[in-house]
Design an enzyme around this catalytic site. Structure first.
Site, PDB file in Angstrom:
ATOM      1  CB  SER A  49     120.969  -5.024  23.804  1.00 30.67           C
ATOM      2  OG  SER A  49     120.508  -5.730  24.627  1.00 30.67           O
ATOM      3  CG  ASP A  75     120.367  -9.648  25.556  1.00 35.43           C
ATOM      4  OD1 ASP A  75     121.335 -10.225  25.819  1.00 35.43           O
ATOM      5  OD2 ASP A  75     120.172  -8.381  25.863  1.00 35.43           O
ATOM      6  CG  ASP A 121     124.120  -6.917  24.727  1.00 39.09           C
ATOM      7  OD1 ASP A 121     122.927  -7.581  25.102  1.00 39.09           O
ATOM      8  OD2 ASP A 121     124.402  -5.652  25.232  1.00 39.09           O
ATOM      9  CG  ASP A 170     123.427  -7.196  28.519  1.00 32.86           C
ATOM     10  OD1 ASP A 170     122.524  -7.873  27.844  1.00 32.86           O
ATOM     11  OD2 ASP A 170     123.529  -5.819  28.790  1.00 32.86           O
ATOM     12  CD  GLU A 207     116.512  -3.964  34.479  1.00 33.82           C
ATOM     13  OE1 GLU A 207     116.084  -2.938  34.825  1.00 33.82           O
ATOM     14  OE2 GLU A 207     116.836  -4.628  33.491  1.00 33.82           O
ATOM     15  NE  ARG A 222     110.086   2.961  34.688  1.00 33.46           N
ATOM     16  CZ  ARG A 222     110.527   2.315  33.595  1.00 33.46           C
ATOM     17  NH1 ARG A 222     110.003   1.503  32.942  1.00 33.46           N
ATOM     18  NH2 ARG A 222     111.814   3.055  33.141  1.00 33.46           N
ATOM     19  CB  ALA A 223     108.068   8.104  31.395  1.00 35.39           C
ATOM     20  CB  SER A 224     109.678   3.549  28.188  1.00 37.41           C
ATOM     21  OG  SER A 224     111.073   3.131  27.571  1.00 37.41           O
ATOM     22  NE  ARG A 278     108.930  -0.223  29.150  1.00 43.01           N
ATOM     23  CZ  ARG A 278     109.355  -0.488  27.742  1.00 43.01           C
ATOM     24  NH1 ARG A 278     108.234  -0.846  27.130  1.00 43.01           N
ATOM     25  NH2 ARG A 278     110.657  -0.241  27.204  1.00 43.01           N
TER      26      ARG A 278
HETATM   27  C1  LIG Z   1     110.180  -3.088  31.658  1.00 38.78           C
HETATM   28  C2  LIG Z   1     111.463  -3.495  31.024  1.00 38.78           C
HETATM   29  O1  LIG Z   1     111.861  -4.440  30.663  1.00 38.78           O
HETATM   30  N1  LIG Z   1     112.269  -2.333  30.932  1.00 38.78           N
HETATM   31  C3  LIG Z   1     113.461  -2.161  30.466  1.00 38.78           C
HETATM   32  C4  LIG Z   1     113.901  -1.345  29.597  1.00 38.78           C
HETATM   33  O2  LIG Z   1     113.655  -0.130  30.310  1.00 38.78           O
HETATM   34  P1  LIG Z   1     112.454   1.196  30.111  1.00 38.78           P
HETATM   35  O3  LIG Z   1     112.961   2.139  30.708  1.00 38.78           O
HETATM   36  O4  LIG Z   1     111.315   0.196  30.554  1.00 38.78           O
HETATM   37  O5  LIG Z   1     112.466   1.412  28.537  1.00 38.78           O
HETATM   38  O6  LIG Z   1     115.187  -1.417  28.946  1.00 38.78           O
HETATM   39  C5  LIG Z   1     116.048  -1.293  30.128  1.00 38.78           C
HETATM   40  C6  LIG Z   1     117.666  -1.089  29.353  1.00 38.78           C
HETATM   41  O7  LIG Z   1     117.682  -2.440  28.481  1.00 38.78           O
HETATM   42  C7  LIG Z   1     116.005  -2.290  30.929  1.00 38.78           C
HETATM   43  O8  LIG Z   1     116.859  -2.245  32.023  1.00 38.78           O
HETATM   44  C8  LIG Z   1     114.446  -2.260  31.484  1.00 38.78           C
HETATM   45  O9  LIG Z   1     114.513  -3.422  32.159  1.00 38.78           O
HETATM   46 MG   LIG Z   2     121.330  -6.750  26.504  1.00 34.76          MG
END
Ligand SMILES: CC(=O)N[C@H]1[C@@H](OP(=O)(O)O)O[C@H](CO)[C@@H](O)[C@@H]1O
Ligand SMILES: [Mg+2]
Length: 541
Positions: free
Chosen positions: A64, A281, A283, A285, A377, A502-504, A511
């Site tokens: 992606s 982006d 890919d 989506d 999102e 929250r943890a990514s 984040r």
């Molecule tokens: C704040 C943010 O943009 N988080 C992104 C990111 O997730 P995190 O869990 O925040 O790393 O990657 C995900 C997968 O691509 C997407 O679904 C999400 O929106």
């Molecule tokens: Mg993508």
């Protein structure tokens, strides 16, 4: 067969000491670590297909918006939705099996899940434009062959095209048929639905589309061959950043993630003030829109703004079609949605808003609870899903006036135009063009429907991000104990303040999101919460 699987697996050995996890975006990492993972994903596809009585499973090789040297792999369930959650764990288990135990773990999963090895297995797959793709495809094909899985290689596709084809393959010849099982079928479906949804309206001026130098570029150019062009009053599209020959250019200084995080246009864009622009982006989506306002500079029209635009338009159409009493429209967001957008949907549009954890699988699932579920999102990944009742109403209601007939016709067209399986940048792009054409809106009118609260997203690296545990759709911390109370007292000092940590799920970091009445207050709140997270992260080591 077991010896053959083992022999093939030995050509794709798992690197020592590496732990893999099927996360929000499947498996994703530096491409040179992925060979064994992709091989094993092929075996999981075989099991999943057999478990579902031989239905076809989709496999997409992509990373992606991540850098060119990364890659990833994810599985698609038969109806084109994301892999069922419980199977993420099985995929993780198989990916982490020691080389010598691989067949044992594979057979154990087969037994535990009561899978009949004699059931035929089928899979389809595709990849994005990354240089590492072809070698990973070889690993995948080896696993599919040795597990007795019949497969079709679709070469280069966008992720949503692969989701589309997975659903088409599994519904072919049934009353639920989703479309012709080919890339051409995808373009034809989209272009026919677009022409019908436009209903003779025309767009004004050109749309500049930044393709992130990814697979979206060639696929958009292919789609354009099917769409009406400027000659007959149709779309005017300027394609930029469509270089797929130089692998290093992918997502570099361009693309949806760059524009969203840097809050500026790709430097390569030559768009004039007020011109509509959008970025895909890697890919395709995800999509976000933007324009340069002569007075206020760069203006971002993100996933929240696409969701509110779509909800407004479909809400108006259902009223005109006299279906608003029987169909429930709702908007699904995550905690990252701007507070002003949530307020606008609830107070101005009058639709319910549901908040889910991050990751489109959660949003998609919540959206299917509505008759018209709009989900995005903030970063631009989303779509609109229609319930079987909604589709039935669009197609079987007998119109009693020309206005009602027109609205029903447009709703039918939208249900074909909007990808029902997953967020799709090309489909979303046509949706936005359709709505702006109907409303005779420039991006400026769209932008001023509501004004975003200033916000800031910060990435905080801590020793162990997993100590930060959340509840209430990730909006409140339950651990480390007492941290949420401290966060609340920081937020209380700011007008219109809101913040969470929250943890990514995709990066080794926490984040922090903050919004407040002014730019400096939002920055200040984000800074203070980030400091709190850093401090808690170091105490609880
Ligand atoms: C704040 C943010 O943009 N988080 C992104 C990111 O997730 P995190 O869990 O925040 O790393 O990657 C995900 C997968 O691509 C997407 O679904 C999400 O929106
Ligand atoms: Mg993508």
């Amino acid at each position: 067969m077991d010896e053959a699987i083992l022999a093939a697996s030995n050509k794709h050995p798992k690197p020592d000491g590496k732990v893999f996890q099927y996360g929000t975006a499947g498996f994703r990492m530096k491409a040179n670590l992925l060979d064994s993972v992709v091989f094993r994903v092929g075996l999981i596809a075989a099991l999943r297909s057999r478990k579902l009585g031989g239905q076809t499973i989709g496999i997409m090789i992509t990373a992606s918006h991540n850098p060119p040297e990364d890659n990833g792999v994810k599985l698609v369930d038969p109806m084109g939705d994301m892999l069922e959650s419980s199977w993420e764990q099985y995929s993780t288990e198989l990916a982490n099996a020691a080389n010598e135990d691989l067949v044992k773990v594979y057979r154990k999963l087969e037994q535990d899940l009561r899978i009949d090895p004699a059931t035929p297995a089928k899979a389809i797959f595709a990849r994005d434009t990354r240089a590492s793709g072809p070698a990973l495809v070889k690993a995948l094909v080896n696993a599919l062959k040795e597990s007795g899985t019949e497969y079709t290689d679709y070469g280069l596709l966008t992720t949503p095209q692969l989701h589309y084809l997975t659903r088409c393959t599994n519904t072919e010849g049934t009353p639920q048929s989703y479309g012709e099982v080919s890339e051409k079928g995808y373009y034809e479906k989209l272009s026919e639905a677009f022409v019908r949804a436009m209903d003779g309206k025309t767009t004004k001026g050109a749309l500049t589309v930044d393709c992130a130098n990814g697979v979206g570029g060639p696929k958009l150019k292919e789609l354009l061959k099917y769409l009406p062009t400027t000659v007959d009053g149709g779309l005017q599209i300027n394609v930029i950043n469509d270089d797929v020959l130089n692998p290093d250019s992918l997502n570099s200084e361009c693309g949806a993630d760059f524009v969203k995080t840097k809050q500026r246009s790709p430097p390569s864009s030559k768009a004039a003030s007020n011109d509509r622009c959008c970025s895909l982006d890697g890919d395709a989506d995800r999509i976000i829109f933007y324009f340069n306002d002569p007075e206020h500079g760069f203006r971002l029209l993100d996933g929240d703004k696409i969701a509110t635009l779509a909800a407004t338009f479909i809400g108006d159409l259902t009223r005109a079609a006299r279906l608003s009493d029987e169909l429930r429209i709702g908007v699904v967001q995550t905690a990252y949605a701007n507070g002003a957008s949530t307020n606008y949907v609830e107070k101005t549009l009058g639709f319910p808003v549901v908040c889910t954890p991050t990751g489109v699988k959660w949003l998609h699932h919540a959206a299917t609870k509505f008759d018209v579920g709009v989900y995005f999102e903030a970063n631009g990944h989303g779509t609109v899903v229609f319930s079987p009742q909604a589709l039935k109403a669009f197609y079987t209601t007998k119109p009693e006036s020309p206005a009602q007939a027109t609205a029903l016709n447009t709703l039918q067209a939208l249900s074909e135009l909007i990808n029902q399986t997953v967020g799709d940048a090309l489909s979303d792009m046509l949706l936005v063009e359709t709505i702006l054409a109907h409303k005779v809106w420039t991006p400026r009118e769209w932008d001023t429907t509501y004004i975003d609260l200033p916000n800031r997203l910060v990435r905080v690296e801590v020793n162990d991000r997993n100590i930060f545990k959340t509840t209430n759709a990730e909006r409140k911390l339950v651990e480390p104990h007492g941290t949420q109370q401290q966060l609340d007292s920081l937020v209380a000092k700011f007008k219109d303040g809101r913040s969470f940590a929250r943890a990514s799920g995709t990066e080794d970091a926490v984040r922090v999101y903050a919004e407040a009445a002014t730019r400096s207050e939002a920055d200040d709140l984000a800074r203070q919460v980030a400091a709190l997270v850093r401090q808690e992260g170091s105490i609880h080591m």
